[in-house]
Design a protein around this motif. Structure first.
Motif, PDB file in Angstrom:
ATOM      1  N   VAL A 178       1.951   7.195 -16.163  1.00  0.00           N
ATOM      2  CA  VAL A 178       3.017   6.198 -16.209  1.00  0.00           C
ATOM      3  C   VAL A 178       3.689   6.142 -14.841  1.00  0.00           C
ATOM      4  O   VAL A 178       4.045   7.175 -14.263  1.00  0.00           O
ATOM      5  CB  VAL A 178       4.051   6.546 -17.296  1.00  0.00           C
ATOM      6  N   VAL A 179       3.834   4.923 -14.309  1.00  0.00           N
ATOM      7  CA  VAL A 179       4.530   4.711 -13.042  1.00  0.00           C
ATOM      8  C   VAL A 179       5.634   3.689 -13.279  1.00  0.00           C
ATOM      9  O   VAL A 179       5.677   3.016 -14.314  1.00  0.00           O
ATOM     10  CB  VAL A 179       3.566   4.239 -11.936  1.00  0.00           C
ATOM     11  N   ASP A 180       6.524   3.566 -12.321  1.00  0.00           N
ATOM     12  CA  ASP A 180       7.664   2.657 -12.474  1.00  0.00           C
ATOM     13  C   ASP A 180       7.361   1.235 -12.004  1.00  0.00           C
ATOM     14  O   ASP A 180       8.007   0.293 -12.452  1.00  0.00           O
ATOM     15  CB  ASP A 180       8.870   3.182 -11.680  1.00  0.00           C
ATOM     16  N   ASP A 181       6.407   1.079 -11.111  1.00  0.00           N
ATOM     17  CA  ASP A 181       6.171  -0.193 -10.434  1.00  0.00           C
ATOM     18  C   ASP A 181       4.983  -0.914 -11.070  1.00  0.00           C
ATOM     19  O   ASP A 181       3.832  -0.523 -10.876  1.00  0.00           O
ATOM     20  CB  ASP A 181       5.894   0.083  -8.954  1.00  0.00           C
ATOM     21  N   PRO A 182       5.193  -1.994 -11.811  1.00  0.00           N
ATOM     22  CA  PRO A 182       4.077  -2.671 -12.483  1.00  0.00           C
ATOM     23  C   PRO A 182       3.121  -3.384 -11.531  1.00  0.00           C
ATOM     24  O   PRO A 182       1.978  -3.645 -11.891  1.00  0.00           O
ATOM     25  CB  PRO A 182       4.779  -3.674 -13.408  1.00  0.00           C
ATOM     26  N   ASP A 183       3.569  -3.675 -10.328  1.00  0.00           N
ATOM     27  CA  ASP A 183       2.705  -4.377  -9.374  1.00  0.00           C
ATOM     28  C   ASP A 183       1.593  -3.491  -8.822  1.00  0.00           C
ATOM     29  O   ASP A 183       0.615  -4.004  -8.265  1.00  0.00           O
ATOM     30  CB  ASP A 183       3.521  -4.921  -8.195  1.00  0.00           C
ATOM     31  N   VAL A 184       1.735  -2.177  -8.945  1.00  0.00           N
ATOM     32  CA  VAL A 184       0.775  -1.280  -8.298  1.00  0.00           C
ATOM     33  C   VAL A 184      -0.099  -0.521  -9.281  1.00  0.00           C
ATOM     34  O   VAL A 184      -0.830   0.385  -8.880  1.00  0.00           O
ATOM     35  CB  VAL A 184       1.490  -0.277  -7.355  1.00  0.00           C
ATOM     36  N   VAL A 185      -0.067  -0.871 -10.565  1.00  0.00           N
ATOM     37  CA  VAL A 185      -0.860  -0.094 -11.528  1.00  0.00           C
ATOM     38  C   VAL A 185      -2.348  -0.173 -11.207  1.00  0.00           C
ATOM     39  O   VAL A 185      -3.083   0.814 -11.344  1.00  0.00           O
ATOM     40  CB  VAL A 185      -0.591  -0.539 -12.982  1.00  0.00           C
ATOM     41  N   ARG A 187       0.822  -1.205   0.000  1.00  0.00           N
ATOM     42  CA  ARG A 187       0.000   0.000   0.000  1.00  0.00           C
ATOM     43  C   ARG A 187       0.864   1.266   0.000  1.00  0.00           C
ATOM     44  O   ARG A 187       0.513   2.274  -0.626  1.00  0.00           O
ATOM     45  CB  ARG A 187      -0.960  -0.018   1.189  1.00  0.00           C
ATOM     46  N   LEU A 188       1.999   1.218   0.671  1.00  0.00           N
ATOM     47  CA  LEU A 188       2.897   2.368   0.633  1.00  0.00           C
ATOM     48  C   LEU A 188       3.498   2.535  -0.763  1.00  0.00           C
ATOM     49  O   LEU A 188       3.748   3.671  -1.210  1.00  0.00           O
ATOM     50  CB  LEU A 188       3.996   2.210   1.682  1.00  0.00           C
ATOM     51  N   ARG A 189       3.696   1.426  -1.474  1.00  0.00           N
ATOM     52  CA  ARG A 189       4.155   1.514  -2.869  1.00  0.00           C
ATOM     53  C   ARG A 189       3.068   2.146  -3.749  1.00  0.00           C
ATOM     54  O   ARG A 189       3.377   2.942  -4.645  1.00  0.00           O
ATOM     55  CB  ARG A 189       4.521   0.120  -3.387  1.00  0.00           C
ATOM     56  N   VAL A 190       1.812   1.779  -3.512  1.00  0.00           N
ATOM     57  CA  VAL A 190       0.713   2.395  -4.259  1.00  0.00           C
ATOM     58  C   VAL A 190       0.677   3.899  -4.000  1.00  0.00           C
ATOM     59  O   VAL A 190       0.542   4.707  -4.929  1.00  0.00           O
ATOM     60  CB  VAL A 190      -0.638   1.757  -3.866  1.00  0.00           C
ATOM     61  N   ILE A 191       0.804   4.275  -2.745  1.00  0.00           N
ATOM     62  CA  ILE A 191       0.769   5.693  -2.379  1.00  0.00           C
ATOM     63  C   ILE A 191       1.904   6.456  -3.052  1.00  0.00           C
ATOM     64  O   ILE A 191       1.722   7.555  -3.586  1.00  0.00           O
ATOM     65  CB  ILE A 191       0.829   5.841  -0.841  1.00  0.00           C
ATOM     66  N   GLU A 192       3.079   5.880  -3.060  1.00  0.00           N
ATOM     67  CA  GLU A 192       4.222   6.521  -3.702  1.00  0.00           C
ATOM     68  C   GLU A 192       3.980   6.663  -5.198  1.00  0.00           C
ATOM     69  O   GLU A 192       4.306   7.702  -5.799  1.00  0.00           O
ATOM     70  CB  GLU A 192       5.497   5.714  -3.440  1.00  0.00           C
ATOM     71  N   ALA A 193       3.403   5.641  -5.813  1.00  0.00           N
ATOM     72  CA  ALA A 193       3.105   5.715  -7.244  1.00  0.00           C
ATOM     73  C   ALA A 193       2.103   6.817  -7.537  1.00  0.00           C
ATOM     74  O   ALA A 193       2.229   7.542  -8.529  1.00  0.00           O
ATOM     75  CB  ALA A 193       2.577   4.373  -7.733  1.00  0.00           C
ATOM     76  N   VAL A 194       1.099   6.955  -6.688  1.00  0.00           N
ATOM     77  CA  VAL A 194       0.098   8.006  -6.873  1.00  0.00           C
ATOM     78  C   VAL A 194       0.750   9.382  -6.771  1.00  0.00           C
ATOM     79  O   VAL A 194       0.471  10.286  -7.574  1.00  0.00           O
ATOM     80  CB  VAL A 194      -1.030   7.868  -5.840  1.00  0.00           C
ATOM     81  N   LYS A 195       1.620   9.538  -5.817  1.00  0.00           N
ATOM     82  CA  LYS A 195       2.270  10.843  -5.637  1.00  0.00           C
ATOM     83  C   LYS A 195       3.096  11.225  -6.854  1.00  0.00           C
ATOM     84  O   LYS A 195       3.139  12.397  -7.243  1.00  0.00           O
ATOM     85  CB  LYS A 195       3.155  10.815  -4.389  1.00  0.00           C
TER      86      LYS A 195
END
Length: 409
Positions: free
Chosen positions: A318-325, A299-307
């Protein structure tokens, strides 16, 4: 089809598939790698084990006809409906738009029931399990599908929840319906909804909890007021009302709070730990603490991706982490002031993972759009009307992006 006729057909389909399962000595059970798919596959696994059937359970992000044809008895949970070229002897329990025409196919959409809102794959699996014995204690797992896929507690879902409450397997309450073991973690790891200024902000959350704790107890009126004031300028009413609401205590759950358990299982599936998520559904206590930590990190990875994704332009992020799209797409579409369809994508090896979302008011069917655009680009796609996904080859991702932007402009 009338409501009664739809319910009768669904029950008949569930009974037919259950009867076929009970003739097997060994069954391969596949579940999609989200909360709904893992819960659905676990329900079927529970029911089969209780009849003495040998089972192998696998959790996967997708399945292809080549993987399951010509093997032993196979049941697919939360995927399979969209595969028109599956062998007829494969069993499918799903709620996506149906293309599969095999005999053993349980899908609410085939019965005139809204698979988008009113019954998940886990709910359909629970109906199958009831034809295999008294498996009413598994109703909490059906609830994980409802929560995981953001469905409404109405229609067939409401019938299942009411049954669980009547049997005391589900205890309703009111509170903060977010992942977390305490108030601090619920706010700090809030991703659905995302809480502007607090999600992922350790210092801000620590200060908030201290300021809203009176004589050792949380003052929820003060806490909620502070959160709403922070969210109001940049987030919609769905996000703000999502921080307080119905909660569900699962009496047989390894994690009793249904929203937390759904989030933990979903995170395990999305990070390649689907077997661990399934073990919780199968009531193993061996790795509960590990699962909590996987979910917290996810969930913290999702939050970072959103930011980081909020700086993108247009309806494609576009985000770097494919697990959190998928998680990032949920946040960006459901919580921010964004009414248009959007897509979040990230590179994964030679392909790109894409998740698309819409508010359901745009007239754009994302299941059809993702399937069409993906096919044109040499990939695969599908999903629901408001929630779609795709895997696109890297060499055609720009064409996919342009096509999506053109349709959603």
């Amino acid at each position: 089809m009338t409501t009664d006729a739809a319910a009768n057909k669904l029950d008949t389909d569930a009974g037919d598939l259950a009867a076929h399962l009970e003739t097997q000595d060994y069954v391969e059970v596949y579940g999609h790698h989200d909360a709904d798919g893992i819960a659905a596959a676990s329900i079927i696994t529970h029911a089969l084990l209780r009849t003495g059937t040998n089972v192998r359970l696998r959790i996967s992000p997708r399945v292809s006809p080549d993987e399951v044809q010509g093997t032993d008895a196979v049941v697919l949970c939360d995927f399979g409906s969209g595969l028109a070229d599956l062998s007829d002897d494969v069993m499918v329990i799903d709620h996506h738009i149906p293309q599969f025409e095999g005999r053993y196919h349980v899908n609410p959409r085939l019965c005139g029931i809204d698979g988008e809102r009113n019954l998940s794959a886990a709910g359909a699996a629970y109906m199958v399990a009831q034809h295999m014995g008294d498996n009413r204690d598994l109703v909490g797992l059906a609830m994980l599908g409802m929560i995981g896929d953001g469905q409404a507690i109405e229609g067939k879902n409401l019938e299942l929840v009411d049954e669980g409450i009547a049997q005391n397997y589900i205890v309703p309450g009111r509170g903060i319906p977010l992942f977390g073991r305490d108030v601090h973690e619920k706010v700090y790891c809030a991703a659905a909804p995302y809480i502007h200024g607090f999600s992922g902000n350790e210092d801000a959350v620590t200060a908030l909890v201290e300021e809203t704790t009176v004589r050792g107890e949380t003052d929820y009126d003060l806490l909620l007021s502070r959160l709403v004031l922070a969210m109001g300028p940049v987030q919609n009413d769905t996000a703000m009302t999502g921080i307080w609401g119905d909660t569900w205590d699962l009496q047989r759950g390894m994690i009793r709070d249904a929203h937390s358990l759904a989030a933990v299982i979903n995170a395990c599936g999305k990070t390649g730990h689907g077997g661990l998520g399934a073990s919780l559904c199968l009531r193993s206590t061996a790795s509960v603490d590990e699962a909590w930590e996987i979910a917290r990190e996810y969930r913290l990875r999702v939050i970072e991706a959103v930011k980081t994704a909020t700086t993108a332009t247009g309806p494609v992020y576009v985000v770097d982490d494919p697990d959190v799209v998928s998680g990032a797409a949920d946040v960006l579409a459901g919580d921010l002031l964004n009414a248009a369809p959007l897509a979040v994508m990230a590179p994964r090896g030679e392909n790109w993972s894409v998740s698309a979302r819409s508010a359901g008011k745009t007239g754009c069917n994302l299941a059809e759009l993702m399937a069409t655009l993906a096919a044109e680009c040499g990939g695969v796609g599908g999903g629901h009307a408001t929630r779609g996904g795709a895997k696109i080859p890297a060499e055609t991702i720009e064409a996919f992006k342009n096509g999506f932007m053109e349709v959603c402009a």
